[in-house]
Design an enzyme around this catalytic site. Sequence first.
Site, PDB file in Angstrom:
ATOM      1  N   ARG A   1       0.863  -1.193   0.000  1.00 19.09           N
ATOM      2  CA  ARG A   1       0.000   0.000   0.000  1.00 19.09           C
ATOM      3  C   ARG A   1       0.892   1.232   0.000  1.00 19.09           C
ATOM      4  O   ARG A   1       1.415   1.618   1.036  1.00 19.09           O
ATOM      5  CB  ARG A   1      -0.893  -0.030   1.257  1.00 19.09           C
TER       6      ARG A   1
ATOM      7  N   HIS B   1      -3.701   4.680   4.453  1.00 17.79           N
ATOM      8  CA  HIS B   1      -4.829   3.734   4.462  1.00 17.79           C
ATOM      9  C   HIS B   1      -6.055   4.358   3.780  1.00 17.79           C
ATOM     10  O   HIS B   1      -6.653   3.787   2.878  1.00 17.79           O
ATOM     11  CB  HIS B   1      -5.163   3.318   5.900  1.00 17.79           C
TER      12      HIS B   1
ATOM     13  N   TYR C   1       3.419   5.697  11.509  1.00 19.56           N
ATOM     14  CA  TYR C   1       3.696   4.326  11.949  1.00 19.56           C
ATOM     15  C   TYR C   1       4.587   3.507  11.010  1.00 19.56           C
ATOM     16  O   TYR C   1       4.831   2.340  11.251  1.00 19.56           O
ATOM     17  CB  TYR C   1       2.379   3.567  12.222  1.00 19.56           C
TER      18      TYR C   1
HETATM   19  C1  TPP Z   1     -15.747  -5.339  10.884  1.00 15.43           C
HETATM   20  C2  TPP Z   1     -14.817  -4.170  10.808  1.00 15.43           C
HETATM   21  N1  TPP Z   1     -13.920  -3.971  11.781  1.00 15.43           N
HETATM   22  C3  TPP Z   1     -13.075  -2.897  11.710  1.00 15.43           C
HETATM   23  C4  TPP Z   1     -13.148  -2.035  10.655  1.00 15.43           C
HETATM   24  C5  TPP Z   1     -12.203  -0.838  10.590  1.00 15.43           C
HETATM   25  N2  TPP Z   1     -11.240  -1.034   9.520  1.00 15.43           N
HETATM   26  C6  TPP Z   1     -11.377  -0.432   8.323  1.00 15.43           C
HETATM   27  S1  TPP Z   1     -10.164  -0.835   7.269  1.00 15.43           S
HETATM   28  C7  TPP Z   1      -9.405  -1.819   8.409  1.00 15.43           C
HETATM   29  C8  TPP Z   1      -8.116  -2.514   8.079  1.00 15.43           C
HETATM   30  C9  TPP Z   1      -8.250  -3.446   6.930  1.00 15.43           C
HETATM   31  O1  TPP Z   1      -6.972  -3.872   6.523  1.00 15.43           O
HETATM   32  P1  TPP Z   1      -6.801  -4.937   5.375  1.00 15.43           P
HETATM   33  O2  TPP Z   1      -7.832  -6.007   5.511  1.00 15.43           O
HETATM   34  O3  TPP Z   1      -5.384  -5.375   5.363  1.00 15.43           O
HETATM   35  O4  TPP Z   1      -7.178  -4.156   4.045  1.00 15.43           O
HETATM   36  P2  TPP Z   1      -6.549  -2.828   3.399  1.00 15.43           P
HETATM   37  O5  TPP Z   1      -7.320  -1.664   3.951  1.00 15.43           O
HETATM   38  O6  TPP Z   1      -5.103  -2.774   3.721  1.00 15.43           O
HETATM   39  O7  TPP Z   1      -6.801  -2.938   1.934  1.00 15.43           O
HETATM   40  C10 TPP Z   1     -10.111  -1.819   9.596  1.00 15.43           C
HETATM   41  C11 TPP Z   1      -9.713  -2.561  10.796  1.00 15.43           C
HETATM   42  C12 TPP Z   1     -14.125  -2.283   9.666  1.00 15.43           C
HETATM   43  N3  TPP Z   1     -14.238  -1.513   8.583  1.00 15.43           N
HETATM   44  N4  TPP Z   1     -14.930  -3.370   9.753  1.00 15.43           N
END
Ligand code: TPP
Length: 361
Positions: free
Chosen positions: A259, A263, A272
Amino acid sequence: MTIAAKFEIEYLQYLDAEGKQVRDDLPEFAKDLGHMVELYKLMLSTRVFDAKSIALQRTGKLGTYASCLGHEAAHVGIGSAMRPEDVYAPSYREYGAQLYRGVQPREVYMYWGGDERGNDYQNEPARHDFAWSVPIATQCLHAAGSALAFKIRGEKRVAVATIGDGGSSKGDFYGAINMAGARELPLVIAIVNNQWAISVPRKIQSGSQTLAQKGIAAGLYSIQVDGNDIIAVRKAMEDALERARSGQGGSVLELVTYRLGDHTTADDARRYRGKDEVDEAWAKEPMKRLKHWLVAKGVWDDAKEEAWKAECDDWMDNEVNAYLETRTQPVTAMFDYIFAEVPADLAKQRDYVLSLENKAH
Ligand SMILES: Cc1ncc(C[n+]2csc(CCOP(=O)(O)OP(=O)(O)O)c2C)c(N)n1
């Protein structure tokens, strides 16, 4: 010692970071250089789209936005391998795959601008795909349900879900792959491992040596792929889709990428992660290697790149204007599409909001 079972995870790569071919057995689609140029052009459009989206957010015209910078090969590789009749259940940043399936940039802008009509994709095949799924990993269950329906109906269609490295820690992901293995469903889950789940790095996300091997536990075909190499992504996806379509069951692909951006626009990744890590990732990013390869084949050059970028700029300007000209919905819209009949407590809130609006006019 008696071994109960043994597994290996293949790693697939055709182009290294410099665009040098590391194996000779190019897949059929990659021998069609005209097609490879089209894929490169869509990756470039996706990047131009992404930069435009961030600019829109910075100038207050989008609520928030999840960038796809660095994911172009993974996303376009997925979208281009799928057939129109397949069904796609994305999370929230896979625009390259969605643009390939007909989602319009103006729809993405609407969605991140807070207008749910952005989910109502106008063009097929995106129109029969799922909407963005922000609740992490839930899309895997939607896709598994679709795959079960395809199997019951005897349709030769495949359900594809994409999920992040972080999402692959969640129960919904495990539930979906378990179901796919137990019932031999036509399900393909691509884990887009971009190394970060907001501020949680891959190494403390999971004790699993690879994320691909999670699929082994469910009895699915599993492979790790260089997610910055579109030839490898497309080939692994094509194979997985073919297996699923011909009744040989589901797959888990781990697409290893990075990435490159924050985010979302609500995040500041400098808090971080270090600059060295990001610089190292830029050296492996997906556009440069494909460009080098296409230039060496004599089918692409800087002049073509500039001309295509200019076309993309015009395309995105047009999409931005269409978005900005879209009339906002009435304030009551947020109450109107959740329940068939609005429950009494929400109806009260709806009336209250309406009374405020009437007072304002
Ligand atoms: C059920 C749930 N828990 C927490 C969140 C908050 N949240 C949004 S994005 C994220 C991280 C996701 O990371 P990853 O699966 O690695 O995907 P990326 O964003 O890096 O594409 C979190 C914890 C959410 N959207 N849904």
